[in-house]
Design a protein around this motif. Sequence first.
Motif, PDB file in Angstrom:
ATOM      1  N   ILE A 140     -25.482  -6.168  83.387  1.00 14.45           N
ATOM      2  CA  ILE A 140     -25.734  -6.108  82.079  1.00 14.45           C
ATOM      3  C   ILE A 140     -25.789  -4.664  81.507  1.00 14.45           C
ATOM      4  CG2 ILE A 140     -27.611  -6.498  80.181  1.00 14.45           C
ATOM      5  CD1 ILE A 140     -28.648  -8.889  82.301  1.00 14.45           C
ATOM      6  N   LEU A 141     -25.183  -4.468  80.623  1.00 11.28           N
ATOM      7  CA  LEU A 141     -24.963  -3.099  79.943  1.00 11.28           C
ATOM      8  C   LEU A 141     -25.720  -3.136  78.540  1.00 11.28           C
ATOM      9  CD1 LEU A 141     -23.856  -0.360  80.159  1.00 11.28           C
ATOM     10  CD2 LEU A 141     -22.040  -0.951  78.983  1.00 11.28           C
ATOM     11  N   ILE A 142     -26.555  -1.952  78.595  1.00 11.82           N
ATOM     12  CA  ILE A 142     -27.426  -1.925  77.282  1.00 11.82           C
ATOM     13  C   ILE A 142     -27.111  -0.501  76.932  1.00 11.82           C
ATOM     14  CG2 ILE A 142     -29.559  -1.775  75.983  1.00 11.82           C
ATOM     15  CD1 ILE A 142     -30.642  -3.388  78.334  1.00 11.82           C
ATOM     16  N   GLN A 143     -26.539  -0.368  75.356  1.00 10.92           N
ATOM     17  CA  GLN A 143     -26.093   0.920  75.073  1.00 10.92           C
ATOM     18  C   GLN A 143     -27.386   1.214  73.948  1.00 10.92           C
ATOM     19  OE1 GLN A 143     -22.407   2.155  73.853  1.00 10.92           O
ATOM     20  NE2 GLN A 143     -21.203   0.405  74.969  1.00 10.92           N
ATOM     21  N   ALA A 144     -27.875   2.285  74.224  1.00  9.58           N
ATOM     22  CA  ALA A 144     -29.241   2.495  73.609  1.00  9.58           C
ATOM     23  C   ALA A 144     -29.106   3.747  72.567  1.00  9.58           C
ATOM     24  CB  ALA A 144     -30.403   2.396  74.464  1.00  9.58           C
ATOM     25  N   ASP A 145     -29.852   3.753  71.547  1.00  9.49           N
ATOM     26  CA  ASP A 145     -29.764   5.130  70.577  1.00  9.49           C
ATOM     27  C   ASP A 145     -31.127   5.850  71.222  1.00  9.49           C
ATOM     28  OD1 ASP A 145     -27.482   4.294  69.309  1.00  9.49           O
ATOM     29  OD2 ASP A 145     -28.890   2.787  68.230  1.00  9.49           O
ATOM     30  N   LEU A 146     -32.004   5.064  71.451  1.00 10.44           N
ATOM     31  CA  LEU A 146     -33.298   5.322  72.060  1.00 10.44           C
ATOM     32  C   LEU A 146     -33.828   4.887  73.352  1.00 10.44           C
ATOM     33  CD1 LEU A 146     -35.491   7.527  70.586  1.00 10.44           C
ATOM     34  CD2 LEU A 146     -36.427   5.481  69.647  1.00 10.44           C
ATOM     35  N   GLU A 188     -23.665   9.086  78.649  1.00  9.75           N
ATOM     36  CA  GLU A 188     -22.126   9.177  78.459  1.00  9.75           C
ATOM     37  C   GLU A 188     -21.653   9.528  77.214  1.00  9.75           C
ATOM     38  OE1 GLU A 188     -20.255   5.709  80.376  1.00  9.75           O
ATOM     39  OE2 GLU A 188     -21.719   5.839  81.990  1.00  9.75           O
ATOM     40  N   LYS A 189     -21.265  10.640  77.121  1.00  4.42           N
ATOM     41  CA  LYS A 189     -20.727  11.146  75.559  1.00  4.42           C
ATOM     42  C   LYS A 189     -21.847  11.007  74.622  1.00  4.42           C
ATOM     43  CE  LYS A 189     -16.052   9.999  76.783  1.00  4.42           C
ATOM     44  NZ  LYS A 189     -15.118   8.930  76.861  1.00  4.42           N
ATOM     45  N   GLY A 190     -23.105  11.225  74.907  1.00  4.17           N
ATOM     46  CA  GLY A 190     -24.089  11.262  73.888  1.00  4.17           C
ATOM     47  C   GLY A 190     -24.687   9.722  73.836  1.00  4.17           C
ATOM     48  N   VAL A 191     -24.330   8.743  74.727  1.00  2.47           N
ATOM     49  CA  VAL A 191     -24.810   7.383  74.493  1.00  2.47           C
ATOM     50  C   VAL A 191     -25.553   7.144  75.675  1.00  2.47           C
ATOM     51  CG1 VAL A 191     -24.087   5.020  74.101  1.00  2.47           C
ATOM     52  CG2 VAL A 191     -22.623   6.874  73.227  1.00  2.47           C
ATOM     53  N   ILE A 192     -26.724   6.750  75.491  1.00  2.97           N
ATOM     54  CA  ILE A 192     -27.523   6.393  76.665  1.00  2.97           C
ATOM     55  C   ILE A 192     -27.253   4.861  77.072  1.00  2.97           C
ATOM     56  CG2 ILE A 192     -30.027   5.873  77.568  1.00  2.97           C
ATOM     57  CD1 ILE A 192     -30.618   7.443  74.845  1.00  2.97           C
ATOM     58  N   LYS A 193     -26.480   5.018  78.216  1.00  2.00           N
ATOM     59  CA  LYS A 193     -26.300   3.544  78.885  1.00  2.00           C
ATOM     60  C   LYS A 193     -27.036   3.159  80.010  1.00  2.00           C
ATOM     61  CE  LYS A 193     -21.677   3.674  77.783  1.00  2.00           C
ATOM     62  NZ  LYS A 193     -20.035   3.550  78.105  1.00  2.00           N
ATOM     63  N   VAL A 194     -27.716   1.888  79.943  1.00  2.56           N
ATOM     64  CA  VAL A 194     -28.796   1.492  80.792  1.00  2.56           C
ATOM     65  C   VAL A 194     -27.943   0.135  81.517  1.00  2.56           C
ATOM     66  CG1 VAL A 194     -31.097   0.579  81.245  1.00  2.56           C
ATOM     67  CG2 VAL A 194     -30.642   2.013  79.313  1.00  2.56           C
ATOM     68  N   ARG A 195     -27.987   0.365  82.702  1.00  2.00           N
ATOM     69  CA  ARG A 195     -27.394  -0.898  83.352  1.00  2.00           C
ATOM     70  C   ARG A 195     -28.478  -1.620  83.982  1.00  2.00           C
ATOM     71  NH1 ARG A 195     -23.163   3.082  83.458  1.00  2.00           N
ATOM     72  NH2 ARG A 195     -21.351   2.256  82.579  1.00  2.00           N
ATOM     73  N   VAL A 196     -28.455  -3.114  84.043  1.00  2.00           N
ATOM     74  CA  VAL A 196     -29.376  -3.881  84.285  1.00  2.00           C
ATOM     75  C   VAL A 196     -28.908  -4.989  85.234  1.00  2.00           C
ATOM     76  CG1 VAL A 196     -31.347  -5.271  83.566  1.00  2.00           C
ATOM     77  CG2 VAL A 196     -30.621  -3.333  82.299  1.00  2.00           C
TER      78      VAL A 196
END
Lengths: 595, 137, 222
Positions: A428-434, A397-405
């Motif tokens: 749980i939402l993790i916003q990851a750069d990598l 989403e807009k260059g951000v990696i969103k991992v929903r757990v």
Amino acid sequence: MDSSPKIGVFLCTCGHMMNDYFDTRALLASAAKEPGVSSVDECGFLCTKSGLEWLKIKIARSGCERVVIAGCSPHQHELKFRQAIEEAGLNRSLMTIANLREGCVWVCRDKKECLPKAERMLKAAIHRVALAKPVDMVQARMSSSALIIGAGESGVRIALELHRLGIQPLLIDSQPRPEGEREAFLPTPCTILGNGGSSSGQDTGGQRHDFSALVKELSHKKIELLTSTEVREVAGGVGAFRVVLDTQGRERLVEVGSIVVASGSRLEDGANLAKLGSYSRIVSLGRLQKMIEAEPERLERMMITAERRAKHVCFILGGDGPQGEKSLVAPFVKRASIMALNQAILLRRRFKAEVAIVASDIIVCGTGLEDLYRLARQSGVLFFRTPESRPPQVSLEKGVIKVRVYDSALADCIRESASGEDDGGYPILIQADLLALEDEVLPSLGTETLQSILRVDLAGISSFYQGNIHLKPNLSNRRGVFVVGSCHGVEDGGEMLNDIRSVAMAVFSLLSRPNLAVEQKVVINTDKCALCLTCIRTCPHRAIEFGEVKAGQKWGARVIPQACQGCGICAGECPAKAIEMVQYSDDQIFSELTL
Amino acid sequence: MDFTPAIVAFCCENSAYRAADTAGARQEGYPSNISICRLPCSGKLEVIHILKAFEEGADGVFVFACHPDSCRFLLGNVRAGKRIEHTAALLEKIGIEKERLRFFYLSELEWTQFLDLVRQGNESIKSLGPSPIKVKP
Amino acid sequence: MIVAEQKDIAEIIPMTEGYQNILVIGCDTCVTVCLAGGAKEVAILACSLRLAARARGKKVQVDEISIERQCEKEFVDSLQSTVRGHDLLISMGCGIGVQTIAEQFPNLAVVPALNTKLLGLPERQGVWVERCQACGQCILDKTGGICPISRCSKSLLNGPCGGSQNGKCEINKEIDCGWHLIYERLKSLGRLGCLEEIMPAKDWSRSRNGGPRKVIREDMCL
């Protein structure tokens, strides 16, 4: 001439235990009436040293030519008895065991049943031994050299190990130069801990700075290395494989006693990576490992996104991993677990990153791995466990990696404090750069061709034969062909060294003697043979080949006795009844069926 | 009428023969009318061996092979399985109930299963009665 | 190689009805190689027939033998003493073998245990495929070594029919289109020009259409 060989029947009463079940004299009296039986006798303990001496003396005195031993199961003392009758001057196959202990007296509920059953079994054994034929012993020449296919780390290491044991190795590789990179094996935990500055250990994996030193050692030891070389053809069997090698069009025939496959493996992006991997901040575990080791600045830059100052890294393992079901296979889970734990710790320590590991399964069995896990937790790595049925959802989403757990352990407490916002069941939402995802370990390119040339089988998750409870993991279906290194499974440095040593010992024990005495278990009657090739196609061990049986004569099939493992499948398949198993001829089997 | 069937059990020496040994050693007891014939691998067993067993008066034939993927000789058990299927069809056409030929996968450790299988097998052959080969003159 | 397959035992059993002394004769050549009628199958058939008779309350004598080639009179003649006392001969040879035996033993009933299927080769263990129809006029030189008579379902001589799709034949998706194979083969040989030559109508009289055939080699005749 052989119409009625004299048969000696020897009953071992197992310390007079059998006397409790039936009248041994009555049994022997009925046995004595069978045609060909020249002497009957009983003994308390035939399997003891004195019992065996007694047997030898009895055989010599009675002049019997065949022996029936009635006693315990052949799985107990068959070899011992065969040796004894050999020492008494008889061929080792001229003996049959009637399994009266495990097969009769201990089986019958009613003691009255024992005698008739024992009589029946003994009679069958007498008929069987009357039809026994001597088995020939063949001296197989064992060449003390080994061909090693693949000059990756495992190939080079086993070449050195074999050289140390006095086996002459010949190392070949299809590439122009040896490459350590080819093995997708694991960093050993001690290496990682060592990097962290807490302990030091033997550096065997992960780091490849010593690979060139290994290659140098090859030339010091004058171990022949042929690069740009492939195997074209393999004939013969263990001890004397005839291998045609092709070095850029030039063919060369070598004879080796054993073949070790060390063809290594390669890494490929899994299905998930293939889907998302075009985004530069989603990488494979293998790629991340390389970046940590070799390109730290680039990695640093990648982790820093404009909006946020903290560097967030997320790992997703298992479940939704590369190949669905494949990622659930233990060696692959273990590989992913170790890689991720290792990288997570390094990312915490060197890059001060926030790290989360989302996994459906983590395997940390193995020396030092529990420590590795504890270290990861201590250094602040977050772990989320997802059920296989609800894998994490990844979106950009807009260059951000969103991992929903969805974490099975945290699910309930989070539910209670939920803000009411619809999270689609993934609280749980993790916003990851990598984001790091699993990659797939696959056999090296060309492995399939190599297998068809070597005529060894493909199996399961690994590229070479493994996993059958009757076979050790380093063995292939062809005796004398061994498999080592990552071409038969993922392993860490320590495991690889064990692997190499066990294969080296196996090769050594096979080739250390110039001659090996082997039984000619299977005999092919070339007059009956129609050369239909059925046996050659069905022999699981490639122990039959065809060609001139004698130089200049008609072609026929022939058994390579040292490669034959005595299963009798060829005899069972032969349409011309030209193949006979010396100790399981049709007549012998029929003789046991008389009820 | 009490009838004791004659049964031949072909056992692979890598699995069922050992299981039978253990079953014997545990002294649990199984029907004494079962004769065990040891084979190096179930892949060695030929159609003719089974037919001969019936010709020699067997009322039932059991074949024990290693579990799939654990044949010491890789494919002996698979070959045996296919051959048994073929033989069962042949028997049926010959006029011998195909239920008289039973095929089982068994490992070396499964001695309790061995006991169950031979006991149940014995009962089922008993209920089939004597082999049609033996009944008529 | 001649490829045959065994008849269903249910078809063979009625053939033996009314006979007491049966001899099952195998052949050690083609049918052994194609696993249909070698020594092993002879033993199985003989035993099956004995069992079948006994299951029906009868008693028959079934003996077994296998000879080098059933299609040679000399080999079949070597059975003279063996057949004595038998009233039915079951040949496990190909159709040629059955007829040779019938010719050599005119007073004995001879029945086949096999169906002779094709001239071909084993594609893999247990699978045989057709390669030749003995048309008597080989054109393999013009078709890149692939026979359109046996491998094209319609035995066409000039290219595929309209039913060839993705290299497969229209009668069955499992069958390769023979002409597709020929085209690919000639292409890889760089000899597609061969296809420009129109093949004239084939003289089928040299195949089965001309009645029973005969090969005579005058210089070899005595």
